[in-house]
Every structure is written in structure tokens, then in C-alpha cells.
Motif scaffolding. Structure first.
Motif, short mmCIF file in Angstrom:
data_model
loop_
_atom_site.label_atom_id
_atom_site.label_comp_id
_atom_site.label_asym_id
_atom_site.label_seq_id
_atom_site.Cartn_x
_atom_site.Cartn_y
_atom_site.Cartn_z
N SER A 1 8.92 4.69 0.32
CA SER A 1 8.16 4.10 -0.78
C SER A 1 6.66 4.25 -0.49
N HIS A 2 5.84 3.94 -1.53
CA HIS A 2 4.41 4.25 -1.42
C HIS A 2 4.28 5.74 -1.07
N ASN A 3 5.15 6.50 -1.77
CA ASN A 3 5.26 7.95 -1.58
C ASN A 3 5.76 8.52 -2.90
N GLU B 1 -1.16 -5.79 -8.46
CA GLU B 1 -0.24 -6.30 -7.42
C GLU B 1 -0.49 -5.58 -6.11
N GLU B 2 -0.77 -4.29 -6.16
CA GLU B 2 -0.82 -3.53 -4.92
C GLU B 2 -1.99 -3.94 -4.00
N GLY B 3 -3.09 -4.36 -4.59
CA GLY B 3 -4.22 -4.74 -3.74
C GLY B 3 -4.90 -3.54 -3.10
N PHE C 1 9.15 3.98 -9.24
CA PHE C 1 10.03 2.81 -9.32
C PHE C 1 9.34 1.50 -8.86
N ASP C 2 8.44 1.60 -7.88
CA ASP C 2 7.78 0.43 -7.30
C ASP C 2 7.07 -0.36 -8.40
N GLY C 3 7.57 -1.54 -8.67
CA GLY C 3 6.97 -2.40 -9.71
C GLY C 3 7.45 -2.05 -11.10
MN MN Z 1 3.87 -1.32 -3.66
#
Ligand code: MN
Ligand code: HGY
Ligand code: MN
Length: 415
Positions: free
Chosen positions: A384-386, A131-133, A96-98
Motif C-alpha cells: 500500500s502507499h504504492n 486523511e493522509e497528512g 483502494f486506500d480510502g
Molecule cells: Mn493511506
């Protein structure tokens, strides 16, 4: 208001199809670091959906992709109302992130096309590079180039955590575009995103009208000691980069606990050299992520870290150097847009609250050139980031419907 509604199942199916690219086995997540071949395949899929919607698709010099839609009554001379986000993920990313922000934008365009609705302003849907870098710092790299805050050449020469050069990777996946950077300045930018935190779920609220984004400070710290034998070297003779990295990591937690409030501190990456069981590490390279809603307090936390590094380098007879990887002051979004999001959620019958964002987003960068704001939907367990990151179909649909009506409000709905 309310007669127009997105097709939640179609959006859900697209999220699922996109998530299969770089899918992490036995999870619902994806691993698509920026400009990897998985990112390239994901880009191809989203671009094909944009073309199916007869959007004019452009790719700029840093690989940002923007699709522009106009209806029969659209004045194409007007600036587009823009939405979007990113489709690159962290290595242990969720679906879902982004991705939600980009695919909800396409769902908005498809809904208004199917319903025969038009808008005075064109509507643009974009996804920004990296975006995440997480592979190529800083985060929000693509949107920084898009707004002219980061020079294209500098960005293309960025070296990733794996030693690859950004521009080479962009060529390799076929997204070194020709559209100009900086890009077209939108009339406004509205980004739908998962909250990635626990607030909405805990309070049983469906929609977040995001007022601001907290400040972000990423630092890479390099510690140089001396490799030595783990068995024969007396403790008093050690110049142990591994030990110092551990101490700094512990101190980052102490800084966050001591400052309290919204302060957070994370050591997410430590690389030791030679990284062997029986060798005192001669070198450590680590990252520190500090964030706070207050710029003044964020600076305070940075100076606590710097002071600690000076002291421990003296004490442990090691050399410590540091390099900033990313630095963003807190950002306030546009009040009128925030009000539009809140009132749209009210009109659609969704519970909603004002809030700040703990995570960085492209919207905070677009805020430098146009009115910008965000819509949040809940994250299950605040995770998130999971790969197990989750938001329900109902919540995804609610967010996309708020996005639909907020965009039409700004773009000037006309039939
Ligand atoms: Mn992110
Ligand atoms: O790090 C962040 O806040 C974002 O996920 N790039
Ligand atoms: Mn994101």
C-alpha cells in the motif's frame, strides 16, 4: 440475512473512474494529494454520485463532505449511522486506500434504495479532508476537526510541505464549506478499508474485524550545520547536516530492530540544503514516523530517538531541533460493533479474524465521539502507499457486503 447484496461490478467501475483522476501513468494508482486540483476534481465526482443518490450533501469549514440518506421509514430525528473514509492519496497512492471506504458507502446506499429497504436511522457517507497528512500534517486532520479535537482556525492555517496554506488551497478548489465544525455526532461509525499489510492475505482470510489502531508518532527534525567545500574541508572540521541526517535515519532502524515486536520506524522524507554535489549540507530537514501498539513502548522509542539526537548534535557540532507533526495514542474500537462485524462476516460465509491496524484511519478519530469500528479486506502482497496496491473484485465485494449488513444491523433495517 444475505438476500441483500451489493453490486460489486458497479462499485468496481466507480473505483476505476475515480482512480482516473490523478492517474499515475503505467500503473493502476493515483496521485491526489489533499486539496490539489486533482483532489478537487475527485471531490466533485463523488459529490455528483451522492447527489444522484438524492443524498443531502453538506461541506463543512475544513472541507469534510457528508452525504445523508434517509428512506421512507427513517426517523430523521435519529442520529445517522455513518460510514466513509478519505479520497485524498499519498503522492504514490493506490486506488483502494480510502476510496474503497467512501465508494462502498455509496454502494450500500444505492443497494438499499434499489431494494426498497429502509432503515430507522439515517445513513451518512462521508469523506474527510486530508486523511493522509502527507501534504498537511497531522494525518486524519479533517476528522480531527469534525469531532472537535482540532480547532478549525488552527487547521485552516496549517502550512503544507510545499509552503501552501491549507485554507487558501481549500478556497482554491471550492471546498471551504459552511456546515458547522464539529459535525453531527453519528450513532456509530463503521469504516471499510484495505488492510495495507500482509496478514489477511498470508492467512487466506477475507475479512478483518479491526479491534484497535496502533499509536503513531510523527516528528520533523531540523539539523543545522555549516555549508563548506566538499573537497577542501578536512573531515575533522565538518559540521555536516547531511551526514547527521543519515545517522539518525540509520538509528531509527536500529531502534525498531532493538525494540522488536510491533515497533516500526520510518524516515520517509529528507531535504538537504543546498543539496549540491560539492557542498557539505548546512541544513537537513527530515521526518521520523514511529509506531507501536503499546503507548508505553512507543514513548520509549521516542525517548531513544531524542537521546540519540542530543548525543550526535554534541559529537558533530550541529544544532538539532524537532517538532511533533502528529501524535496519536493507540485506540480500541467498540466491542459491540466489532462483534457485529465478525458475526455479519460469519453469516455471509466470509472467513474473518480480529486484528489491529498498523495504519491510521478516520475511524480512530470518530471513536472519540461515537462507537466506531473497521472492516478490513486483504491487500495483495501487503502492498500500500504504492500505485500497484491491489484488492480483488471478490474481496472488495465481500467487504462491501459486510459493510451493508453491519450498517443495516445498527441502523435498524425495516422494509
Ligand atoms: Mn493511506
Ligand atoms: O499514515 C497513516 O497511517 C495513514 O495512511 N494516514
Ligand atoms: Mn487510508
Amino acid at each position: 440475512m444475505g438476500q441483500l447484496s451489493i453490486n460489486g461490478n458497479r462499485l468496481w467501475d466507480r473505483l476505476d473512474e475515480l482512480a482516473q483522476i490523478g492517474a499515475i501513468p503505467e500503473t493502476i494508482g493515483s496521485s491526489r494529494l489533499a486539496l490539489t486540483k486533482e483532489d478537487g476534481r475527485a471531490r466533485d465526482l463523488v459529490v455528483s454520485w451522492m447527489k444522484d443518490l438524492e443524498m443531502d450533501v453538506t461541506v463543512d469549514g475544513i472541507g469534510n463532505v457528508v452525504g445523508v440518506w434517509h428512506g421512507p421509514k427513517t426517523d430523521t430525528a435519529l442520529r445517522p449511522v455513518m460510514t466513509g473514509s478519505h479520497i485524498d492519496t499519498v503522492r504514490s497512492g493506490g486506488r483502494f486506500d480510502g476510496n474503497l471506504g467512501v465508494l462502498a458507502g455509496l454502494e450500500v446506499v444505492q443497494t438499499i434504495t434499489e431494494m426498497g429497504v429502509s432503515s430507522r436511522h439515517p445513513i451518512a457517507v462521508g469523506f474527510f479532508t486530508g486523511e493522509e497528512g502527507a501534504r498537511f500534517a497531522p494525518d486524519m486532520l479533517g476528522s480531527l476537526v469534525y469531532v472537535g479535537a482540532l480547532d478549525l482556525e488552527t487547521a485552516l492555517n496549517t502550512v503544507g510541505v510545499d509552503g501552501e496554506v491549507l485554507g487558501d488551497e481549500l478556497e482554491r478548489i471550492g471546498y471551504a464549506g459552511r456546515a458547522m465544525c464539529p459535525g453531527v455526532i453519528p450513532e456509530a461509525f463503521i469504516e471499510l478499508h484495505i488492510e495495507q499489510g500482509p496478514v489477511l492475505e498470508t492467512e487466506g482470510i477475507t475479512i478483518g474485524a479491526v479491534e484497535s489502531v496502533q499509536g503513531i508518532s510523527w516528528t520533523e527534525i531540523t539539523i543545522e550545520g555549516q555549508s563548506n567545500h566538499a573537497g577542501t574541508t578536512p573531515m575533522s572540521m565538518r559540521r555536516d547536516a547531511g551526514y547527521v541526517a543519515g545517522e539518525i535515519s540509520t538509528h531509527v532502524r536500529q531502534i525498531a530492530n532493538q525494540i522488536g515486536g510491533t515497533q516500526v520506524g520510518t524516515v520517509g522524507k529528507i531535504d538537504l540544503h543546498p543539496n549540491l554535489v560539492n557542498v557539505v549540507a548546512s541544513k537537513a530537514s527530515m521526518t521520523v514516523d514511529l509506531r507501536n501498539t503499546s503507548e508505553m513502548i512507543l514513548r520509549e522509542s521516542e525517548s531513544y530517538l531524542a537521546t540519540f539526537c542530543e548525543e550526535i548534535s554534541e559529537k558533530e557540532n550541529v544544532t538539532i531541533s524537532s517538532k511533533s507533526l502528529a501524535r496519536f495514542e493507540p485506540v480500541e474500537f467498540d466491542n459491540k460493533l466489532i462483534e457485529t462485524i465478525s458475526s455479519t462476516a460469519d453469516n455471509l460465509g466470509f472467513s474473518n479474524r480480529r486484528m489491529t491496524s498498523g495504519a491510521g484511519h478516520d475511524a480512530q478519530i470518530l471513536a472519540r465521539v461515537c462507537p466506531s469500528a473497521m472492516i478490513f479486506v486483504p491487500s495483495k502482497g501487503g502492498l500500500s502507499h504504492n500505485p500497484e496496491e491491489y484488492t480483488s473484485l471478490e474481496e472488495v465485494s465481500a467487504g462491501a457486503n459486510v459493510l451493508l449488513h453491519a450498517i443495516l444491523n445498527v441502523a435498524g433495517e425495516c422494509s
